[in-house]
Design an enzyme around this catalytic site. Structure first.
Site, PDB file in Angstrom:
ATOM      1  CE1 TYR A 159      27.487 -39.447   2.349  1.00 22.76           C
ATOM      2  CE2 TYR A 159      28.478 -39.709   0.184  1.00 22.76           C
ATOM      3  CZ  TYR A 159      27.884 -38.909   1.140  1.00 22.76           C
ATOM      4  OH  TYR A 159      27.692 -37.564   0.889  1.00 22.76           O
ATOM      5  CG  ASP A 247      25.335 -45.581  -4.655  1.00 21.08           C
ATOM      6  OD1 ASP A 247      25.933 -45.190  -5.686  1.00 21.08           O
ATOM      7  OD2 ASP A 247      25.214 -44.882  -3.631  1.00 21.08           O
ATOM      8  CE  LYS A 275      32.272 -40.021  -5.056  1.00 21.83           C
ATOM      9  NZ  LYS A 275      31.630 -40.756  -4.013  1.00 21.83           N
TER      10      LYS A 275
HETATM   11  C1  LIG Z   1      30.247 -40.276  -3.519  1.00 23.23           C
HETATM   12  C2  LIG Z   1      29.108 -41.178  -3.431  1.00 23.23           C
HETATM   13  C3  LIG Z   1      27.779 -40.704  -3.530  1.00 23.23           C
HETATM   14  C4  LIG Z   1      27.463 -39.238  -3.651  1.00 23.23           C
HETATM   15  O1  LIG Z   1      27.956 -38.676  -4.835  1.00 23.23           O
HETATM   16  P1  LIG Z   1      28.149 -37.078  -4.921  1.00 23.23           P
HETATM   17  O2  LIG Z   1      28.537 -36.830  -6.340  1.00 23.23           O
HETATM   18  O3  LIG Z   1      29.223 -36.737  -3.935  1.00 23.23           O
HETATM   19  O4  LIG Z   1      26.848 -36.454  -4.552  1.00 23.23           O
HETATM   20  C5  LIG Z   1      26.754 -41.626  -3.503  1.00 23.23           C
HETATM   21  N1  LIG Z   1      27.006 -42.938  -3.385  1.00 23.23           N
HETATM   22  C6  LIG Z   1      28.264 -43.435  -3.282  1.00 23.23           C
HETATM   23  C7  LIG Z   1      28.480 -44.906  -3.184  1.00 23.23           C
HETATM   24  C8  LIG Z   1      29.354 -42.569  -3.286  1.00 23.23           C
HETATM   25  O5  LIG Z   1      30.594 -43.060  -3.169  1.00 23.23           O
END
Ligand SMILES: *Cc1c(COP(=O)(O)O)cnc(C)c1O
Length: 437
Positions: A159, A247, A275
């Site tokens: 994700y 990421d 986050k």
């Molecule tokens: C939550 C998440 C995203 C997206 O972040 P948002 O602030 O919800 O747009 C992207 N990559 C990873 C690994 C995530 O856990």
């Protein structure tokens, strides 16, 4: 008065116990698609109506009927110190008082950039944005612009937010509405499989801009890379002259203060954050080698912008969180509490030989309803979502808040007390006993 009412409501059976949430849920469904502003929050996987919260403090949530919950959602990652830490609230309030947004540089951006760099040596330069999605979208564009190549390689079950390039048919989330010209540029390969990654990279030699990877996956159960895999990814990117993007939107600060790159001692070319970095304020960031970051406008020719990017309220929250995380006790506490939780559950699960996998990296964890460990997306397909749904509702009713999904990561915060964890272990084990009886 509200307190008295909630007192009565709390002692009633669950259907009545969350009556106000039920009513609000019916109403909001008429106005907001699926009743949620982000589909992860929906209870479509586990059934029933969503719970509306009105307060979050420390490790506790209070819903609009006055019920309390020990929280392991952690707002999907941000609440690493628990909810609403006093000094973060104070710093953000002060920033609001001074003007929430200038549309021009502020000194907190400078503090924030310095503090991130201190713990992430791979970050020579950084840009702050407003969400993890924006961070990944911008990092991918930068990688393409900088290399002059178009292909993006990423992993099944990953994700990376909701920009077009990263919603592929085998990603954690797929979507219609994405032009073929865009999705054809994204190539998926299985996690923890170096041979298939190498064959993908060699097949498209000279065309791949970047390999985008979650250094610990959070959306197919918490899945760690093998040491050989995460090192191998770096080696292959160097061999084929491809940018490596970590990421770390979820893992940055979460699995270690210096993120997964410190934990595994593997340096990416670009990193994305989000986050936990904002202390509860909306945030994203991406950064890396200066040579690559210099391709961004106004120096280079890759465009990325944002009215609220680097706004003082978010920066104030972020600076304060990073300061608090500098206290060594925080990571010791996160480790101690998460280990306590896992040990307590493991003992019960082992004794009864339950088909449960306990997988974690630092304080991000998952209780996976599967009879064997999950190493990739394929493994995650046999996860028993139905049993998880039963488990979810039993623990929710008993006052434990979890992600409403069998595959998404849960989080322990530094605000969880030893007592809250031991209460949680008791509730979880009782629930496991019930769903496997
Ligand atoms: C939550 C998440 C995203 C997206 O972040 P948002 O602030 O919800 O747009 C992207 N990559 C990873 C690994 C995530 O856990």
């Amino acid at each position: 008065m509200a307190q008295q009412e909630s007192g009565i409501v709390t002692s009633a059976p669950r259907s009545n116990k969350t009556m106000r949430s039920k009513i609000a849920s019916d109403e909001i469904n008429l106005l907001i698609p699926g009743g949620v502003n982000s589909p992860f929050r929906s209870f479509h996987e586990v059934g029933g109506h969503t719970i509306f919260f009105e307060k979050a403090k420390g490790a506790k949530l209070t819903d609009i009927d006055g019920n309390e919950y020990i929280d392991y959602l952690g707002a999907w990652g941000p609440a690493i110190l628990g909810h609403a830490p006093d000094s973060v609230v104070k710093a953000c309030n002060a920033a609001v008082e001074s003007g929430a947004v200038f549309g021009a540089p502020n000194l907190l951006e400078l503090d924030m950039a310095r503090m991130v760099q201190k713990h992430f040596p791979s970050i020579q330069q950084i840009r702050f944005v407003n969400s993890g999605t924006e961070a990944v979208m911008s990092a991918v564009r930068l990688a393409r612009g900088h290399t002059g190549r178009e292909l993006l390689v990423m992993f099944d079950g990953a994700y990376h937010g909701h920009s077009d390039s990263v919603l592929a048919s085998t990603s954690h989330q797929s979507s219609s509405g994405i032009p073929k010209e865009s999705s054809n540029k994204t190539i998926m390969t299985p996690y923890n499989n170096l041979e298939l990654l190498e064959s993908t990279l060699s097949k498209h030699d000279g065309q791949v801009a970047a390999v985008l990877i979650e250094p610990v996956c959070g959306s197919m159960g918490v899945v760690l890379p093998t040491v050989q895999f995460i090192n191998g990814v770096r080696i292959l990117c160097d061999k084929y002259n491809i940018l490596l993007i970590f990421d770390e939107v979820l893992t940055g600060l979460r699995v270690a203060q210096g993120g997964a790159q410190a934990l595994f001692n593997v340096q990416p070319d670009l990193t994305t954050f989000g986050k936990a970095l904002g202390g509860g304020m909306p945030i994203g960031a991406y950064g890396g080698k200066q040579e690559i970051m210099s391709s961004l406008m106004p120096i280079g020719d890759v465009y990325q912008a944002g009215t609220f990017s680097g706004n003082p309220v978010t920066m104030a929250g972020g600076v304060e969180v990073l300061k608090l995380l500098d206290n060594k006790d925080v990571y010791d506490t996160l480790e101690t509490r998460t280990a306590q939780l896992f040990n307590g559950i493991e003992e019960y699960v082992d004794k009864r030989a339950l088909p449960i996998q306990l997988q974690r990296a630092g304080s991000m964890f998952s209780i996976i309803f599967n009879d064997k460990p999950v190493w990739n997306f394929e493994d995650s397909k046999t996860i028993d979502a139905e049993r998880f749904a039963k488990f979810f509702h039993i623990i929710l009713d008993a006052g434990i808040n979890f992600p409403p999904s069998a595959v998404d990561a849960a989080c322990v915060s530094a605000a969880h007390t030893e007592e809250e964890i031991s209460d949680t272990v008791a509730i979880i084990n009782t629930a496991l006993g019930q769903v496997f009886q």
